[in-house]
Design an enzyme around this catalytic site. Structure first.
Site, PDB file in Angstrom:
ATOM      1  N   GLU A 102       0.830  -1.214   0.000  1.00 40.72           N
ATOM      2  CA  GLU A 102       0.000   0.000   0.000  1.00 40.72           C
ATOM      3  C   GLU A 102       0.861   1.260   0.000  1.00 40.72           C
ATOM      4  O   GLU A 102       2.001   1.237   0.446  1.00 40.72           O
ATOM      5  CB  GLU A 102      -0.880   0.014   1.261  1.00 40.72           C
ATOM      6  CG  GLU A 102      -2.353  -0.193   1.004  1.00 40.72           C
ATOM      7  CD  GLU A 102      -3.071   0.959   0.296  1.00 40.72           C
ATOM      8  OE1 GLU A 102      -2.478   1.649  -0.561  1.00 40.72           O
ATOM      9  OE2 GLU A 102      -4.250   1.152   0.597  1.00 40.72           O
ATOM     10  N   ASP A 103       0.282   2.344  -0.465  1.00 43.46           N
ATOM     11  CA  ASP A 103       1.005   3.611  -0.446  1.00 43.46           C
ATOM     12  C   ASP A 103       1.057   4.202   0.956  1.00 43.46           C
ATOM     13  O   ASP A 103       2.095   4.660   1.409  1.00 43.46           O
ATOM     14  CB  ASP A 103       0.405   4.620  -1.441  1.00 43.46           C
ATOM     15  CG  ASP A 103      -1.104   4.831  -1.290  1.00 43.46           C
ATOM     16  OD1 ASP A 103      -1.738   4.159  -0.453  1.00 43.46           O
ATOM     17  OD2 ASP A 103      -1.647   5.682  -2.014  1.00 43.46           O
ATOM     18  N   ASP A 106      -3.466   5.572   6.833  1.00 42.50           N
ATOM     19  CA  ASP A 106      -3.849   6.806   7.510  1.00 42.50           C
ATOM     20  C   ASP A 106      -4.739   6.406   8.696  1.00 42.50           C
ATOM     21  O   ASP A 106      -4.225   6.067   9.754  1.00 42.50           O
ATOM     22  CB  ASP A 106      -4.549   7.696   6.470  1.00 42.50           C
ATOM     23  CG  ASP A 106      -4.849   9.102   6.960  1.00 42.50           C
ATOM     24  OD1 ASP A 106      -4.213   9.550   7.916  1.00 42.50           O
ATOM     25  OD2 ASP A 106      -5.716   9.757   6.365  1.00 42.50           O
ATOM     26  N   ASP A 162      -1.499  11.183  -4.603  1.00 41.36           N
ATOM     27  CA  ASP A 162      -2.040  12.279  -5.403  1.00 41.36           C
ATOM     28  C   ASP A 162      -2.783  13.318  -4.594  1.00 41.36           C
ATOM     29  O   ASP A 162      -3.265  13.064  -3.491  1.00 41.36           O
ATOM     30  CB  ASP A 162      -3.022  11.723  -6.433  1.00 41.36           C
ATOM     31  CG  ASP A 162      -4.320  11.226  -5.786  1.00 41.36           C
ATOM     32  OD1 ASP A 162      -4.240  10.378  -4.866  1.00 41.36           O
ATOM     33  OD2 ASP A 162      -5.403  11.713  -6.163  1.00 41.36           O
ATOM     34  N   ARG A 168       1.155  12.242  -8.699  1.00 37.07           N
ATOM     35  CA  ARG A 168       1.604  10.856  -8.483  1.00 37.07           C
ATOM     36  C   ARG A 168       2.983  10.598  -9.072  1.00 37.07           C
ATOM     37  O   ARG A 168       3.717   9.746  -8.614  1.00 37.07           O
ATOM     38  CB  ARG A 168       0.624   9.862  -9.122  1.00 37.07           C
ATOM     39  CG  ARG A 168      -0.754   9.821  -8.497  1.00 37.07           C
ATOM     40  CD  ARG A 168      -1.507   8.576  -9.001  1.00 37.07           C
ATOM     41  NE  ARG A 168      -2.933   8.644  -8.734  1.00 37.07           N
ATOM     42  CZ  ARG A 168      -3.500   8.297  -7.572  1.00 37.07           C
ATOM     43  NH1 ARG A 168      -2.752   7.878  -6.585  1.00 37.07           N
ATOM     44  NH2 ARG A 168      -4.801   8.365  -7.419  1.00 37.07           N
TER      45      ARG A 168
HETATM   46  P1  IMP Z   1      -7.203   5.254   5.366  1.00 37.32           P
HETATM   47  O1  IMP Z   1      -8.325   4.341   4.954  1.00 37.32           O
HETATM   48  O2  IMP Z   1      -7.701   6.405   6.175  1.00 37.32           O
HETATM   49  O3  IMP Z   1      -6.050   4.562   6.013  1.00 37.32           O
HETATM   50  O4  IMP Z   1      -6.708   5.992   4.072  1.00 37.32           O
HETATM   51  C1  IMP Z   1      -5.974   5.413   3.127  1.00 37.32           C
HETATM   52  C2  IMP Z   1      -6.101   6.120   1.795  1.00 37.32           C
HETATM   53  O5  IMP Z   1      -6.313   7.528   1.903  1.00 37.32           O
HETATM   54  C3  IMP Z   1      -4.797   5.957   1.084  1.00 37.32           C
HETATM   55  O6  IMP Z   1      -4.762   4.744   0.341  1.00 37.32           O
HETATM   56  C4  IMP Z   1      -4.742   7.193   0.218  1.00 37.32           C
HETATM   57  O7  IMP Z   1      -5.381   6.942  -1.011  1.00 37.32           O
HETATM   58  C5  IMP Z   1      -5.508   8.241   0.992  1.00 37.32           C
HETATM   59  N1  IMP Z   1      -4.599   9.147   1.739  1.00 37.32           N
HETATM   60  C6  IMP Z   1      -4.420   9.203   3.070  1.00 37.32           C
HETATM   61  N2  IMP Z   1      -3.528  10.168   3.429  1.00 37.32           N
HETATM   62  C7  IMP Z   1      -3.136  10.733   2.258  1.00 37.32           C
HETATM   63  C8  IMP Z   1      -2.213  11.805   1.948  1.00 37.32           C
HETATM   64  O8  IMP Z   1      -1.575  12.440   2.813  1.00 37.32           O
HETATM   65  N3  IMP Z   1      -2.061  12.114   0.630  1.00 37.32           N
HETATM   66  C9  IMP Z   1      -2.744  11.453  -0.360  1.00 37.32           C
HETATM   67  N4  IMP Z   1      -3.608  10.441  -0.115  1.00 37.32           N
HETATM   68  C10 IMP Z   1      -3.809  10.099   1.180  1.00 37.32           C
HETATM   69 MG    MG Z   2      -4.501   4.123  -1.651  1.00 36.39          MG
END
Ligand code: IMP
Ligand code: MG
Length: 178
Positions: A102-103, A106, A162, A168
């Site tokens: 995964e990138d 969060d 992005d 990206r």
């Molecule tokens: P989560 O479900 O809150 O963990 O969020 C994960 C997704 O939110 C990631 O796969 C990203 O696509 C997006 N995301 C979270 N933080 C960032 C950021 O700082 N920049 C860009 N995309 C983010």
């Molecule tokens: Mg993502």
């Protein structure tokens, strides 16, 4: 400091490519030891993880497969329920060691939803590799096996991530100007 503009927002240089590459090398070294003999399948999550996956896989030297999937999110039956469906996984992962690539993690909501779906396909085990982790934002209990970089909860772009579809392709990571 180097700054860039994407659409309406300004970003400052935050993590340079060389440091990103070193961090990826560190987790690849760990994988090359811990996953040796496990014949892992790496599962990269598009779009965000494309650059991380490319760099990581150049540094992973053990026999392994890589495949790419996309997550489609839509609202479930109740309006608060977010459903994430895995698209494009055509190969069987039953009995296999799976490594999610995964990138960023969060809140961890995406990862939890993904793990739930993948567990239904009966892999032997699921490991998580993420380029970035925002520990302060995490809302779910998650065991992250391979974290390249830990960062504060700022919004970032570059290296696959992005802002509204753009940024990206940046080879360094930038942080939203505060
Ligand atoms: P989560 O479900 O809150 O963990 O969020 C994960 C997704 O939110 C990631 O796969 C990203 O696509 C997006 N995301 C979270 N933080 C960032 C950021 O700082 N920049 C860009 N995309 C983010
Ligand atoms: Mg993502």
């Amino acid at each position: 400091m180097k700054s860039i503009k994407i659409k309406d927002k300004e970003f400052d240089l935050f993590i340079e490519e060389e440091k990103i590459s070193e961090s990826i090398q560190r987790i690849a070294d760990k994988m090359n030891v811990e996953l040796d003999g496990k014949d892992p399948v790496f599962l990269a999550i598009l779009n965000g993880a494309f650059m991380f996956a490319g760099e990581l896989m150049k540094k992973v030297t053990i026999p392994s497969e890589i495949t790419f999937v996309r997550l489609a999110s839509y609202r479930g039956i109740s309006s608060t329920e977010q459903v994430q469906e895995v698209l494009g996984l055509n190969e069987s992962i039953e009995g296999r060691t799976l490594v999610i690539v995964e990138d960023i993690v969060d809140t961890g909501n995406t990862m939890v939803a993904l793990m739930k779906q993948l567990n239904e396909l009966n892999p032997k085990e699921i490991k998580i590799a993420t380029l970035l982790f925002k520990p302060e934002a995490l809302k779910n209990p998650l065991n992250l096996d391979y974290v390249a970089l830990r960062i504060p909860s700022d919004f970032i772009v570059g290296y696959g991530l992005d802002y509204d579809g753009y940024g990206r392709n940046l080879s360094d990571i930038y942080k939203l100007k505060s």
